[in-house]
Design an enzyme around this catalytic site. Structure first.
Site, short mmCIF file in Angstrom:
data_model
loop_
_atom_site.label_atom_id
_atom_site.label_comp_id
_atom_site.label_asym_id
_atom_site.label_seq_id
_atom_site.Cartn_x
_atom_site.Cartn_y
_atom_site.Cartn_z
N TRP A 177 37.81 30.96 33.10
CA TRP A 177 38.34 30.20 34.22
C TRP A 177 39.62 30.78 34.79
O TRP A 177 39.99 30.48 35.93
CB TRP A 177 38.61 28.75 33.80
CG TRP A 177 39.39 28.62 32.53
CD1 TRP A 177 38.89 28.37 31.28
CD2 TRP A 177 40.82 28.73 32.35
NE1 TRP A 177 39.91 28.32 30.35
CE2 TRP A 177 41.09 28.53 30.98
CE3 TRP A 177 41.88 28.96 33.23
CZ2 TRP A 177 42.40 28.59 30.46
CZ3 TRP A 177 43.18 29.01 32.72
CH2 TRP A 177 43.42 28.82 31.35
N LYS A 236 27.37 33.36 33.86
CA LYS A 236 27.79 31.97 33.65
C LYS A 236 29.30 31.90 33.83
O LYS A 236 30.06 32.19 32.91
CB LYS A 236 27.42 31.47 32.26
CG LYS A 236 27.55 29.93 32.15
CD LYS A 236 27.89 29.45 30.75
CE LYS A 236 29.37 29.42 30.50
NZ LYS A 236 30.12 28.44 31.38
N GLY A 242 37.07 35.83 26.99
CA GLY A 242 37.46 34.49 26.58
C GLY A 242 38.21 34.52 25.27
O GLY A 242 38.86 35.52 24.92
N GLU A 281 36.46 40.98 25.79
CA GLU A 281 37.91 40.95 25.95
C GLU A 281 38.39 39.59 25.52
O GLU A 281 38.02 38.57 26.12
CB GLU A 281 38.37 41.25 27.37
CG GLU A 281 39.89 41.38 27.41
CD GLU A 281 40.46 41.52 28.79
OE1 GLU A 281 41.19 40.60 29.22
OE2 GLU A 281 40.17 42.52 29.45
N LEU A 282 39.24 39.58 24.49
CA LEU A 282 39.57 38.32 23.83
C LEU A 282 41.07 38.02 23.94
O LEU A 282 41.70 38.39 24.91
CB LEU A 282 39.09 38.39 22.37
CG LEU A 282 37.61 38.83 22.22
CD1 LEU A 282 37.24 38.96 20.76
CD2 LEU A 282 36.68 37.87 22.95
#
Length: 537
Positions: free
Chosen positions: A177, A201, A252, A274-275
């Site tokens: 988001w 998504k 996320g 990618e965290l």
């Protein structure tokens, strides 16, 4: 910034509203726009998204079921077979047209980004910049990245080898988001130009931005069925995307990233992640303190700190710490918070209740355990329901929660160091390894320190933008901050399968010309020694 120090409020906005800024959510997100953007999004249920500026509903949206997700992949798979046959230069031309459309119609998407994320307009424009740069780069460089490559064969002149690159098929993308344009379509662009279809998504709360980008890509020439979007609750729809994808792209949290990786591994499909991050900025004793203080504001508080590569830990040399902190705090206290759909605000809102609760809890825990509030530390419901002042904490030590856990909000902790080795050790003392920043007037020293930091990107005399914006170079995380890279050759080749085609000519790779096994083995041994002496690779 206390209430007494806050700018005078005009209505619910501390900035004087402009004609552009006077637009409301209803002016921007019309029923006609929602109908246009959601056309083709399968969903038998209904859901909605909301704006953080006020908490009000923005739009009613379709909600996808597992069956809808399966249908989206079926349509994408059929369309991908045709799209992959389009010459790469024609696919790349779509990206270049998209680049122009994004810049021409940026006002539309800036409004959507602001309304869906709550960020300030300048921070929303960072997404426009990033997507335009990525579209230009892959629009220009994709043919070179994907072209067949000649390699030296097993036996020079006798073995002709070519490396080909084939699209993986249908990429399943799960986008967050916080950067709904850049981390959705920005990551999809190289997948498309490589010949893949994408089933994306996006987060429901920020999906209108991603859907706007899809609409623009179709206008630029991308076949509509090649880009499918599914909407719904992450724990329901996300696993379905992973279950059907030929490759998974996820941005996320580290916790969810582990689950995605496990799902992809069970199916033996590739994944890029990618965290999270707990990124550090090092201010060395020879740094330009004024520039470092201004840079720290950008590094820590862009998008209200809801940026995986933003700075949450500031390590400042003891000899300049007081001077730096005085300047940094003054700049932080002077920041203007606002909800206006126009330029001028220095920071916007947190995205929602969960982020506000996390930020509030981290700051309260630190203060209760003895940390000092240098600036901020106060929610601002007078501006909007999820606003929180940019906050600086001093005296943070373990086991304060903010010391080690990612806050993902406008909160930074300041620490002092006396030696370069100490600073590097502390900066590396985290399970994360996404981004870091070094400030010094000595360019060579900056590069030397950067090479010692265990992060995927390091910026010298800036917080995060130079490394992220340098799209010819890879960007991603080490350790618990992820797998794989975006940007550069790695950012597009990950969406392909490598195929080696070896053509053996004249003589076989076996005894021939009357040689028995022993003579053939001796011949090959002599040949191998000769190739080494001739420096074949």
């Amino acid at each position: 910034m206390t209430d007494a120090q806050a700018p005078e409020l005009t209505g619910t906005n501390p900035l004087a509203p402009t004609p552009e800024g006077a637009r409301t959510a209803a002016d921007v997100v019309t029923p006609e726009l929602v109908a246009q953007l959601t056309k083709g999004v399968a969903g038998s249920g209904r859901t909605a998204n909301h704006t953080p500026f006020t908490g009000e509903k923005l739009a009613d949206l379709p909600e996808s079921t597992p069956e809808d997700v399966a249908g989206a992949f079926e349509r994408a798979r059929a369309a991908q077979a045709v799209w992959a046959q389009v010459p790469v230069r024609q696919r790349a031309a779509v990206l270049l047209r998209f680049h122009d459309l994004v810049l021409e119609r940026q006002a539309e998407v800036l409004d959507l980004i602001q309304l869906e994320t709550g960020k300030a307009r300048l921070h929303a424009h960072e997404e426009v910049q990033a997507v335009a740069v990525a579209a230009r780069h892959y629009g220009r460089k994709a043919p070179a990245y994907l072209r067949p490559k000649r390699h030296t064969g097993a036996v020079p002149t006798l073995t002709k080898v070519t490396e080909l690159r084939h699209p993986r098929g249908v990429v399943g993308q799960i986008a967050p988001w916080n950067y709904p344009l850049e981390l959705s379509v920005g990551d999809a662009l190289p997948a498309f130009v490589a010949g893949n279809a994408v089933v994306m998504k996006p987060d429901t709360e920020t999906c209108l931005t991603a859907l706007w980008a899809r609409d623009l890509l179709i206008e630029a020439g991308l076949p509509a069925e090649v880009f499918q979007v599914v909407l719904g609750d992450g724990p329901v729809v996300g696993p379905e995307v992973v279950r059907h994808a030929d490759y998974v792209s996820f941005t996320g949290s580290t916790r969810t990233g582990r689950e995605v990786a496990q799902g992809a591994a069970a199916r033996l499909v590739g994944v890029s992640l990618e965290l999270g991050g707990k990124n550090a900025m090092l201010v060395l004793e020879d740094a330009d303190i004024e520039k470092a203080a201004a840079g720290a504001v950008r590094a820590c508080f862009s998008s209200a700190g809801q940026l995986c590569i933003s700075i949450e830990r500031l390590y400042v040399h003891a000899s300049v710490a007081d001077a730096f902190l005085e300047r940094f705090a003054a700049r932080t206290r002077a920041m203007r918070l606002g909800t206006s759909l126009s330029y001028g605000a220095d920071m916007g809102s947190l995205v929602g209740e969960r982020q506000l609760a996390t930020v509030t809890a981290h700051v309260a825990d630190a203060v209760e355990r003895g940390a000092k509030l240098v600036a901020g530390g106060v929610a601002r419901p007078d501006i909007g329901p999820y606003f929180y002042e940019p906050t600086i904490l001093d005296g943070v030590v373990a086991p304060m929660t903010v010391c080690a856990e990612e806050t993902f909000g406008p909160v930074v902790s300041v620490y002092r160091f006396t030696t370069e080795d100490e600073a590097v050790e502390h900066a590396n003392s985290t399970p994360y390894g996404l981004n870091s920043s070094v400030w010094t007037k000595d360019a060579r020293r900056g590069r030397d320190v950067a090479a010692r930091l265990r992060t995927g990107t390091v910026n010298i005399n800036e917080g995060y933008a130079p490394a992220y914006g340098s799209v010819q170079s890879p960007m991603g995380g080490m350790k618990d901050s992820g797998l794989g890279r975006r940007h550069g050759s790695e950012g597009i080749l990950k969406y392909t399968e490598a195929q080696t085609v070896a053509h053996q000519r004249l003589l076989p790779m076996a005894p021939s010309l009357g040689m028995d096994d022993e003579k053939y083995a001796a011949f090959m041994s002599r040949s191998l020694r000769l190739m080494k002496s001739l420096r074949f690779r």
